[in-house]
Motif scaffolding. Structure first.
Motif, PDB file in Angstrom:
ATOM      1  N   ARG A   1     -55.084  21.066  26.126  1.00 41.20           N
ATOM      2  CA  ARG A   1     -55.514  19.945  26.975  1.00 41.20           C
ATOM      3  C   ARG A   1     -56.716  19.237  26.344  1.00 41.20           C
ATOM      4  O   ARG A   1     -57.573  19.871  25.731  1.00 41.20           O
ATOM      5  N   LYS A   2     -56.771  17.949  26.552  1.00 38.50           N
ATOM      6  CA  LYS A   2     -57.900  17.161  26.042  1.00 38.50           C
ATOM      7  C   LYS A   2     -59.219  17.641  26.649  1.00 38.50           C
ATOM      8  O   LYS A   2     -60.273  17.574  26.016  1.00 38.50           O
ATOM      9  N   SER A   3     -59.151  18.166  27.879  1.00 48.46           N
ATOM     10  CA  SER A   3     -60.365  18.630  28.562  1.00 48.46           C
ATOM     11  C   SER A   3     -60.755  20.066  28.182  1.00 48.46           C
ATOM     12  O   SER A   3     -61.827  20.530  28.570  1.00 48.46           O
ATOM     13  N   ASN A   4     -59.912  20.765  27.426  1.00 44.65           N
ATOM     14  CA  ASN A   4     -60.160  22.175  27.101  1.00 44.65           C
ATOM     15  C   ASN A   4     -61.086  22.286  25.884  1.00 44.65           C
ATOM     16  O   ASN A   4     -60.659  22.559  24.761  1.00 44.65           O
ATOM     17  N   LYS A   5     -62.364  22.063  26.114  1.00 42.65           N
ATOM     18  CA  LYS A   5     -63.347  22.027  25.023  1.00 42.65           C
ATOM     19  C   LYS A   5     -63.557  23.403  24.386  1.00 42.65           C
ATOM     20  O   LYS A   5     -63.853  23.503  23.196  1.00 42.65           O
ATOM     21  N   ARG A   6     -63.405  24.481  25.165  1.00 46.42           N
ATOM     22  CA  ARG A   6     -63.605  25.824  24.616  1.00 46.42           C
ATOM     23  C   ARG A   6     -62.567  26.129  23.534  1.00 46.42           C
ATOM     24  O   ARG A   6     -62.913  26.583  22.438  1.00 46.42           O
ATOM     25  N   SER A   7     -61.296  25.865  23.829  1.00 45.16           N
ATOM     26  CA  SER A   7     -60.244  26.108  22.836  1.00 45.16           C
ATOM     27  C   SER A   7     -60.411  25.196  21.632  1.00 45.16           C
ATOM     28  O   SER A   7     -60.211  25.609  20.482  1.00 45.16           O
ATOM     29  N   GLN A   8     -60.795  23.950  21.877  1.00 45.77           N
ATOM     30  CA  GLN A   8     -60.986  23.016  20.769  1.00 45.77           C
ATOM     31  C   GLN A   8     -62.120  23.472  19.856  1.00 45.77           C
ATOM     32  O   GLN A   8     -62.016  23.395  18.626  1.00 45.77           O
ATOM     33  N   SER A   9     -63.193  23.976  20.445  1.00 45.93           N
ATOM     34  CA  SER A   9     -64.307  24.488  19.648  1.00 45.93           C
ATOM     35  C   SER A   9     -63.873  25.686  18.813  1.00 45.93           C
ATOM     36  O   SER A   9     -64.234  25.812  17.632  1.00 45.93           O
ATOM     37  N   LEU A  10     -63.084  26.573  19.406  1.00 43.35           N
ATOM     38  CA  LEU A  10     -62.591  27.753  18.705  1.00 43.35           C
ATOM     39  C   LEU A  10     -61.784  27.369  17.478  1.00 43.35           C
ATOM     40  O   LEU A  10     -62.031  27.853  16.367  1.00 43.35           O
ATOM     41  N   VAL A  11     -60.796  26.488  17.652  1.00 44.05           N
ATOM     42  CA  VAL A  11     -59.932  26.161  16.514  1.00 44.05           C
ATOM     43  C   VAL A  11     -60.653  25.308  15.474  1.00 44.05           C
ATOM     44  O   VAL A  11     -60.372  25.412  14.279  1.00 44.05           O
ATOM     45  N   ARG A  12     -61.594  24.488  15.898  1.00 44.52           N
ATOM     46  CA  ARG A  12     -62.395  23.744  14.914  1.00 44.52           C
ATOM     47  C   ARG A  12     -63.167  24.710  14.017  1.00 44.52           C
ATOM     48  O   ARG A  12     -63.261  24.508  12.807  1.00 44.52           O
ATOM     49  N   ASP A  13     -63.733  25.758  14.613  1.00 43.63           N
ATOM     50  CA  ASP A  13     -64.470  26.756  13.834  1.00 43.63           C
ATOM     51  C   ASP A  13     -63.575  27.472  12.826  1.00 43.63           C
ATOM     52  O   ASP A  13     -64.048  27.995  11.826  1.00 43.63           O
ATOM     53  N   LEU A  14     -62.269  27.503  13.106  1.00 44.15           N
ATOM     54  CA  LEU A  14     -61.322  28.157  12.209  1.00 44.15           C
ATOM     55  C   LEU A  14     -60.746  27.199  11.169  1.00 44.15           C
ATOM     56  O   LEU A  14     -59.883  27.587  10.385  1.00 44.15           O
ATOM     57  N   GLY A  15     -61.214  25.959  11.162  1.00 49.45           N
ATOM     58  CA  GLY A  15     -60.775  25.010  10.145  1.00 49.45           C
ATOM     59  C   GLY A  15     -59.698  24.045  10.584  1.00 49.45           C
ATOM     60  O   GLY A  15     -59.232  23.226   9.793  1.00 49.45           O
ATOM     61  N   PHE A  16     -59.284  24.106  11.851  1.00 45.91           N
ATOM     62  CA  PHE A  16     -58.303  23.148  12.354  1.00 45.91           C
ATOM     63  C   PHE A  16     -58.949  21.765  12.467  1.00 45.91           C
ATOM     64  O   PHE A  16     -60.144  21.650  12.777  1.00 45.91           O
ATOM     65  N   VAL A  17     -58.160  20.743  12.234  1.00 50.03           N
ATOM     66  CA  VAL A  17     -58.662  19.373  12.378  1.00 50.03           C
ATOM     67  C   VAL A  17     -57.843  18.664  13.457  1.00 50.03           C
ATOM     68  O   VAL A  17     -56.639  18.886  13.587  1.00 50.03           O
ATOM     69  N   PRO A  18     -58.502  17.806  14.264  1.00 55.18           N
ATOM     70  CA  PRO A  18     -57.769  17.131  15.344  1.00 55.18           C
ATOM     71  C   PRO A  18     -56.777  16.121  14.788  1.00 55.18           C
ATOM     72  O   PRO A  18     -57.059  15.433  13.811  1.00 55.18           O
ATOM     73  N   GLY A  19     -55.612  16.070  15.435  1.00 51.68           N
ATOM     74  CA  GLY A  19     -54.590  15.104  15.046  1.00 51.68           C
ATOM     75  C   GLY A  19     -54.309  14.165  16.197  1.00 51.68           C
ATOM     76  O   GLY A  19     -55.212  13.818  16.956  1.00 51.68           O
ATOM     77  N   GLU A  20     -53.057  13.832  16.371  1.00 50.44           N
ATOM     78  CA  GLU A  20     -52.690  12.867  17.397  1.00 50.44           C
ATOM     79  C   GLU A  20     -52.822  13.437  18.803  1.00 50.44           C
ATOM     80  O   GLU A  20     -52.714  14.633  19.016  1.00 50.44           O
TER      81      GLU A  20
END
Length: 199
Positions: free
Chosen positions: A148-167
């Motif tokens: 979800r766009k509002s799920n900042k915790r999961s987004q922070s986790l995957v960013r720390d692992l090297g994931f980059v945001p897409g569409e």
């Protein structure tokens, strides 16, 4: 000539890749230690269905990701998807669901949920990094994580692992909220920092 090449490719390259995927999906259940606590890591089965639904509802509340029917479909299909679950003292406390796309050479993390009382203990980090290593074993090119766009915790986790945001996908969830797709390209080795296990 072309037919001979196709036959050679099928016997060698394609069959080798299928073998790697098959071996990675043949997950062996085991005890693991995360943040000083012991958990039982296993491949999910139909007997886990009520617990999967319970954890999903507890983690997401009114924004629950899936219904029982979606879980059933995922648990029945063994050729391109599987669940990894974590149990503590026989209680299912977290899970991750992935789908393999052979055509796109990617692994799609469709769902990740941790019981609220077990969040911020490194369980989500452990499950995602386990899937990354499985995807490498399968010789896939990418891991995609949708949340979800509002799920900042999961987004922070995957960013720390090297994931980059897409569409972004508008109105992806039943309540109309948009989803964000994060991607990790596996041809670039990512070094995982130990301090992220507190997430």
């Amino acid at each position: 000539m072309l037919n001979k090449f196709k036959e050679w490719y099928r016997k060698n390259i394609h069959d080798q890749k299928e073998q790697r995927i098959s071996e990675a999906l043949d997950f062996k259940n085991r005890l693991v230690e995360i943040g000083g606590m012991k958990y039982f890591l296993a491949k999910g089965s139909m007997t886990d269905l009520p617990d999967l639904v319970k954890v999903d509802q507890a983690a997401y509340g009114s924004k629950v990701k899936w219904g029982t029917k979606r879980f059933k479909t995922g648990l029945k299909n063994r050729s391109d998807r599987f669940y990894l679950i974590l149990r503590h003292n026989d209680e299912l406390v977290g899970f991750i669901c992935i789908v393999i796309s052979r055509k796109k050479s990617c692994c799609h993390i469709e769902n990740l949920a941790i019981l609220p009382g077990f969040q911020k203990r490194g369980l989500g980090y452990f499950l995602v990094t386990t899937i990354i290593e499985r995807a490498r074993e399968m010789d896939l090119r990418r891991v995609i994580f949708t949340c979800r766009k509002s799920n900042k915790r999961s987004q922070s986790l995957v960013r720390d692992l090297g994931f980059v945001p897409g569409e972004e996908q508008d109105h992806y969830y039943d309540d109309g909220e948009a989803a964000v797709n994060y991607q990790l390209h596996l041809d670039k080795r990512n070094y995982l920092a130990a301090n992220n296990f507190g997430r």
